[in-house]
Design a protein around this motif. Sequence first.
Motif, PDB file in Angstrom:
ATOM      1  N   LEU A 392       0.828  -1.202   0.000  1.00  0.00           N
ATOM      2  CA  LEU A 392       0.000   0.000   0.000  1.00  0.00           C
ATOM      3  C   LEU A 392       0.866   1.257   0.000  1.00  0.00           C
ATOM      4  O   LEU A 392       0.534   2.237  -0.672  1.00  0.00           O
ATOM      5  CB  LEU A 392      -0.916  -0.011   1.223  1.00  0.00           C
ATOM      6  CG  LEU A 392      -1.866   1.188   1.359  1.00  0.00           C
ATOM      7  CD1 LEU A 392      -2.820   1.261   0.182  1.00  0.00           C
ATOM      8  CD2 LEU A 392      -2.628   1.122   2.671  1.00  0.00           C
ATOM      9  N   ASP A 393       1.976   1.245   0.737  1.00  0.00           N
ATOM     10  CA  ASP A 393       2.879   2.393   0.738  1.00  0.00           C
ATOM     11  C   ASP A 393       3.387   2.698  -0.668  1.00  0.00           C
ATOM     12  O   ASP A 393       3.384   3.848  -1.103  1.00  0.00           O
ATOM     13  CB  ASP A 393       4.068   2.129   1.671  1.00  0.00           C
ATOM     14  CG  ASP A 393       3.689   2.268   3.132  1.00  0.00           C
ATOM     15  OD1 ASP A 393       2.649   2.903   3.412  1.00  0.00           O
ATOM     16  OD2 ASP A 393       4.413   1.747   3.986  1.00  0.00           O
ATOM     17  N   ALA A 394       3.838   1.663  -1.365  1.00  0.00           N
ATOM     18  CA  ALA A 394       4.351   1.864  -2.723  1.00  0.00           C
ATOM     19  C   ALA A 394       3.249   2.332  -3.674  1.00  0.00           C
ATOM     20  O   ALA A 394       3.468   3.235  -4.496  1.00  0.00           O
ATOM     21  CB  ALA A 394       4.988   0.570  -3.232  1.00  0.00           C
ATOM     22  N   TYR A 440       9.767  11.182  -9.398  1.00  0.00           N
ATOM     23  CA  TYR A 440      10.138   9.914 -10.042  1.00  0.00           C
ATOM     24  C   TYR A 440      11.351   9.298  -9.330  1.00  0.00           C
ATOM     25  O   TYR A 440      11.344   8.114  -8.964  1.00  0.00           O
ATOM     26  CB  TYR A 440      10.450  10.168 -11.513  1.00  0.00           C
ATOM     27  CG  TYR A 440      10.606   8.926 -12.350  1.00  0.00           C
ATOM     28  CD1 TYR A 440       9.514   8.357 -12.997  1.00  0.00           C
ATOM     29  CD2 TYR A 440      11.845   8.323 -12.512  1.00  0.00           C
ATOM     30  CE1 TYR A 440       9.651   7.216 -13.773  1.00  0.00           C
ATOM     31  CE2 TYR A 440      12.000   7.180 -13.276  1.00  0.00           C
ATOM     32  CZ  TYR A 440      10.894   6.634 -13.901  1.00  0.00           C
ATOM     33  OH  TYR A 440      11.041   5.491 -14.659  1.00  0.00           O
ATOM     34  N   ILE A 441      12.382  10.101  -9.084  1.00  0.00           N
ATOM     35  CA  ILE A 441      13.588   9.607  -8.426  1.00  0.00           C
ATOM     36  C   ILE A 441      13.303   9.245  -6.973  1.00  0.00           C
ATOM     37  O   ILE A 441      13.739   8.193  -6.477  1.00  0.00           O
ATOM     38  CB  ILE A 441      14.700  10.671  -8.512  1.00  0.00           C
ATOM     39  CG1 ILE A 441      15.110  10.892  -9.974  1.00  0.00           C
ATOM     40  CG2 ILE A 441      15.906  10.269  -7.676  1.00  0.00           C
ATOM     41  CD1 ILE A 441      16.070  12.044 -10.171  1.00  0.00           C
ATOM     42  N   GLN A 442      12.573  10.098  -6.272  1.00  0.00           N
ATOM     43  CA  GLN A 442      12.290   9.836  -4.864  1.00  0.00           C
ATOM     44  C   GLN A 442      11.467   8.566  -4.683  1.00  0.00           C
ATOM     45  O   GLN A 442      11.699   7.798  -3.749  1.00  0.00           O
ATOM     46  CB  GLN A 442      11.551  11.031  -4.254  1.00  0.00           C
ATOM     47  CG  GLN A 442      11.271  10.873  -2.775  1.00  0.00           C
ATOM     48  CD  GLN A 442      10.747  12.148  -2.145  1.00  0.00           C
ATOM     49  OE1 GLN A 442      11.473  12.891  -1.522  1.00  0.00           O
ATOM     50  NE2 GLN A 442       9.453  12.416  -2.332  1.00  0.00           N
ATOM     51  N   ASN A 443      10.511   8.321  -5.563  1.00  0.00           N
ATOM     52  CA  ASN A 443       9.723   7.091  -5.468  1.00  0.00           C
ATOM     53  C   ASN A 443      10.610   5.855  -5.624  1.00  0.00           C
ATOM     54  O   ASN A 443      10.439   4.866  -4.907  1.00  0.00           O
ATOM     55  CB  ASN A 443       8.623   7.086  -6.532  1.00  0.00           C
ATOM     56  CG  ASN A 443       7.508   8.054  -6.215  1.00  0.00           C
ATOM     57  OD1 ASN A 443       7.409   8.566  -5.103  1.00  0.00           O
ATOM     58  ND2 ASN A 443       6.657   8.330  -7.177  1.00  0.00           N
ATOM     59  N   PHE A 445      13.792   5.609  -4.902  1.00  0.00           N
ATOM     60  CA  PHE A 445      14.618   5.474  -3.697  1.00  0.00           C
ATOM     61  C   PHE A 445      13.813   4.890  -2.537  1.00  0.00           C
ATOM     62  O   PHE A 445      14.274   3.971  -1.839  1.00  0.00           O
ATOM     63  CB  PHE A 445      15.187   6.842  -3.323  1.00  0.00           C
ATOM     64  CG  PHE A 445      15.920   6.854  -2.010  1.00  0.00           C
ATOM     65  CD1 PHE A 445      17.147   6.235  -1.881  1.00  0.00           C
ATOM     66  CD2 PHE A 445      15.368   7.474  -0.896  1.00  0.00           C
ATOM     67  CE1 PHE A 445      17.827   6.230  -0.668  1.00  0.00           C
ATOM     68  CE2 PHE A 445      16.040   7.483   0.315  1.00  0.00           C
ATOM     69  CZ  PHE A 445      17.274   6.858   0.421  1.00  0.00           C
ATOM     70  N   ILE A 446      12.598   5.392  -2.334  1.00  0.00           N
ATOM     71  CA  ILE A 446      11.797   4.920  -1.201  1.00  0.00           C
ATOM     72  C   ILE A 446      11.351   3.483  -1.406  1.00  0.00           C
ATOM     73  O   ILE A 446      11.426   2.653  -0.484  1.00  0.00           O
ATOM     74  CB  ILE A 446      10.580   5.844  -0.990  1.00  0.00           C
ATOM     75  CG1 ILE A 446      11.034   7.247  -0.582  1.00  0.00           C
ATOM     76  CG2 ILE A 446       9.657   5.269   0.066  1.00  0.00           C
ATOM     77  CD1 ILE A 446       9.901   8.243  -0.457  1.00  0.00           C
ATOM     78  N   ILE A 447      10.896   3.144  -2.610  1.00  0.00           N
ATOM     79  CA  ILE A 447      10.392   1.793  -2.858  1.00  0.00           C
ATOM     80  C   ILE A 447      11.504   0.770  -2.700  1.00  0.00           C
ATOM     81  O   ILE A 447      11.307  -0.312  -2.123  1.00  0.00           O
ATOM     82  CB  ILE A 447       9.748   1.719  -4.258  1.00  0.00           C
ATOM     83  CG1 ILE A 447       8.436   2.526  -4.274  1.00  0.00           C
ATOM     84  CG2 ILE A 447       9.478   0.279  -4.660  1.00  0.00           C
ATOM     85  CD1 ILE A 447       7.815   2.660  -5.636  1.00  0.00           C
ATOM     86  N   GLU A 448      12.708   1.095  -3.179  1.00  0.00           N
ATOM     87  CA  GLU A 448      13.807   0.150  -2.994  1.00  0.00           C
ATOM     88  C   GLU A 448      14.192   0.049  -1.520  1.00  0.00           C
ATOM     89  O   GLU A 448      14.539  -1.022  -1.030  1.00  0.00           O
ATOM     90  CB  GLU A 448      15.025   0.573  -3.817  1.00  0.00           C
ATOM     91  CG  GLU A 448      16.186  -0.381  -3.670  1.00  0.00           C
ATOM     92  CD  GLU A 448      17.142  -0.339  -4.844  1.00  0.00           C
ATOM     93  OE1 GLU A 448      18.136  -1.099  -4.814  1.00  0.00           O
ATOM     94  OE2 GLU A 448      16.914   0.430  -5.772  1.00  0.00           O
ATOM     95  N   SER A 449      14.123   1.160  -0.807  1.00  0.00           N
ATOM     96  CA  SER A 449      14.499   1.150   0.613  1.00  0.00           C
ATOM     97  C   SER A 449      13.538   0.300   1.439  1.00  0.00           C
ATOM     98  O   SER A 449      13.964  -0.468   2.306  1.00  0.00           O
ATOM     99  CB  SER A 449      14.531   2.571   1.157  1.00  0.00           C
ATOM    100  OG  SER A 449      15.497   3.364   0.498  1.00  0.00           O
ATOM    101  N   ILE A 450      12.232   0.443   1.197  1.00  0.00           N
ATOM    102  CA  ILE A 450      11.269  -0.292   2.017  1.00  0.00           C
ATOM    103  C   ILE A 450      11.219  -1.771   1.663  1.00  0.00           C
ATOM    104  O   ILE A 450      10.640  -2.561   2.422  1.00  0.00           O
ATOM    105  CB  ILE A 450       9.852   0.321   1.903  1.00  0.00           C
ATOM    106  CG1 ILE A 450       9.311   0.207   0.476  1.00  0.00           C
ATOM    107  CG2 ILE A 450       9.841   1.754   2.363  1.00  0.00           C
ATOM    108  CD1 ILE A 450       7.913   0.774   0.298  1.00  0.00           C
ATOM    109  N   HIS A 451      11.820  -2.159   0.534  1.00  0.00           N
ATOM    110  CA  HIS A 451      11.865  -3.574   0.187  1.00  0.00           C
ATOM    111  C   HIS A 451      13.143  -4.240   0.687  1.00  0.00           C
ATOM    112  O   HIS A 451      13.395  -5.411   0.366  1.00  0.00           O
ATOM    113  CB  HIS A 451      11.757  -3.765  -1.325  1.00  0.00           C
ATOM    114  CG  HIS A 451      10.350  -3.775  -1.816  1.00  0.00           C
ATOM    115  ND1 HIS A 451       9.639  -2.612  -2.047  1.00  0.00           N
ATOM    116  CD2 HIS A 451       9.491  -4.796  -2.099  1.00  0.00           C
ATOM    117  CE1 HIS A 451       8.424  -2.917  -2.464  1.00  0.00           C
ATOM    118  NE2 HIS A 451       8.307  -4.222  -2.494  1.00  0.00           N
ATOM    119  N   ARG A 452      13.935  -3.543   1.458  1.00  0.00           N
ATOM    120  CA  ARG A 452      15.115  -4.157   2.066  1.00  0.00           C
ATOM    121  C   ARG A 452      14.795  -4.556   3.489  1.00  0.00           C
ATOM    122  O   ARG A 452      14.030  -3.881   4.163  1.00  0.00           O
ATOM    123  CB  ARG A 452      16.306  -3.189   2.033  1.00  0.00           C
ATOM    124  CG  ARG A 452      16.827  -3.015   0.622  1.00  0.00           C
ATOM    125  CD  ARG A 452      17.943  -2.018   0.540  1.00  0.00           C
ATOM    126  NE  ARG A 452      18.444  -1.978  -0.831  1.00  0.00           N
ATOM    127  CZ  ARG A 452      19.496  -2.666  -1.263  1.00  0.00           C
ATOM    128  NH1 ARG A 452      20.164  -3.416  -0.423  1.00  0.00           N
ATOM    129  NH2 ARG A 452      19.867  -2.600  -2.533  1.00  0.00           N
TER     130      ARG A 452
END
Length: 612
Positions: A392-394, A440-443, A445-452
């Motif tokens: 949902l966050d993504a 676009y860039i911030q999304n 960064f955040i999506i990759e971060s929350i999937h770690r």
Amino acid sequence: MPEGQGAPAAPLKAPSDSERGSSWPAARPPPLFLAPGFRGSPGSPAPRRGAVRESFPQKLAEALSSQYALNVFVAGLLFLLAWAVHASGVGKRDLLCFLTALMLLQLLWMLWYVRRSSAHRRLIRLKDTYAGARWLRGSITLFAVITIILGCLKIGYFIGFSGCLSATEGVFPVTHAVHTLLQVYFLWGHSKDIIQSFKTLERFGVIHSVFTNLLLWANSVLNESKHQLNEHKERLITLGFGNITIVLDDHTPPCNCTPPTLCLAISHGMYYLYPFNIEYQILASTMLYVLWKNIGRKVDSHQHQKMQFRSHGVLLGSVLGLTVLATTIGVVVVYLIQIGRSKTKSEAALIMFYLYASILLMLMGAAGLVGIRIYRLDEQSLDESKNPARKLDADLLVGTASGSWFISWGSILAILCAESRPPYTWYNLPYSILAVVEKYIQNLFIIESIHREPGKLSDDIRTLRVVTVYNGNAMSLPSSCLKNGPMAGDMAPQALEMPPAANGNTCLREVGGREKEDKSWERAQGSACHSCFLQDNAQRRVLRNIAAFLFLCNISLWIPPAFGCRPEYDNGLEEIVFGFEPWIIVVNLAMPFSIFYRMHAAASLFEVYCKI
């Protein structure tokens, strides 16, 4: 006794997930091998049919509850539209009656759920450790307090104009205040629940709560948008735009308020609190939606590691972010003072805003690119396990960013197609392009971060588990130091391949500062591992500074549109190209999503910061 000298071979055992690590082949078959023609026992397909049969009622309950909620939402939107366009026979009283009935129904369901939960509090309940983080519940509590203050102002407004207002305008804020208090209590205690009983009834109750909050959000957005539109029209009248038809949408009650000064202060003060009320309603609806998705879900065995807030090592990011926050507040104050005073002052205010926002967006985009590059250098695999809260966050990040993209592309098209371009136009163009690129860039960064995995990077660096074989003096592993310190489970297969010691005494030691290490081992291994620790510590520190900087920048960019600094309204170029009413409709529909994007991105970045 070593194998080959008469000792029986140990039975073959399939490694567990933690022991398997990355070295276990993905395509390796399980220990049990079946012949190609083997179909199992006659009763073996039964559990599969039973599982499919069991999933049907859940899917049916999901479909029934979601369709019910969508019908409620559509009916509420029609009430809102009828009030907005002054439809005959439908007034604000009807809208408030409908919303009050929805809140009362949700109150009944929450009271029943809380009472049933307290009666069975001794039972072991499944929890989703990803949902309802403590900082998220703290944020919603803060917004709820401001929402209750807003309700008190509405009650005072009703008392002042009680001579010409219906009773529903007094009942609604009282009901909303009670609804807010109980809902915050409910979310604090039950947002992590994975409901396994009365699942069909609970689906209807939770989804009803989700769309009740969405309708309350839409109602607040409409009230706030009407106020912003009236201010925008007054500015256009001041600047002398005669080619735009301007009619003030005034909803002031047709009677005098006593005392008039207090009523005027209350009416103006309410609109400064609406942004917090809007954020509260949308946060509550997202938390309730995660609760709805978790109904009947099977919990994975992997437990979410508890995140911790650490403030050390982020001085640079915090100082830069706080500087941006203070500068943004100053820019907003100057903008609101200058805009609408005269044509020259308005253009100067617009140029100031576009220049400042363009510089800030470039810095944020550069910080996001650095963070993505650090992740690309790290070969750690992503966590792809099923998680409704993370998904949902993504989805919200990408979905709400589309509101800002819609406005930005409209501005770009208007600039390119306009017949005459004011001086501030060429500052608006790079601002609109950067607004698209930065999100676009911030999304990413955040999506990759929350999937770690939370704490995976830091834990690997904090604790290096080394298998040492003792034979009088300490001996080390053949490989000196890995880039990302392997965990004990990953070391297990390697330990099996170690040559046996003469005395057969093999032990697993943890180098973490708790035990004193042998001096000779430290001298042999210290120089090899020191550079690995420094490199990974530096990467983690840079990522934390980036997350802290972006967190404060997103809060800074939430402030201008939330409190009336909206150049999309004030520059007038888009309204000339698209027409006044079409562009106003576009802005009123897209701006709430753009505002929510900044707050949601800030919340996600706070979570990213705690996980690094």
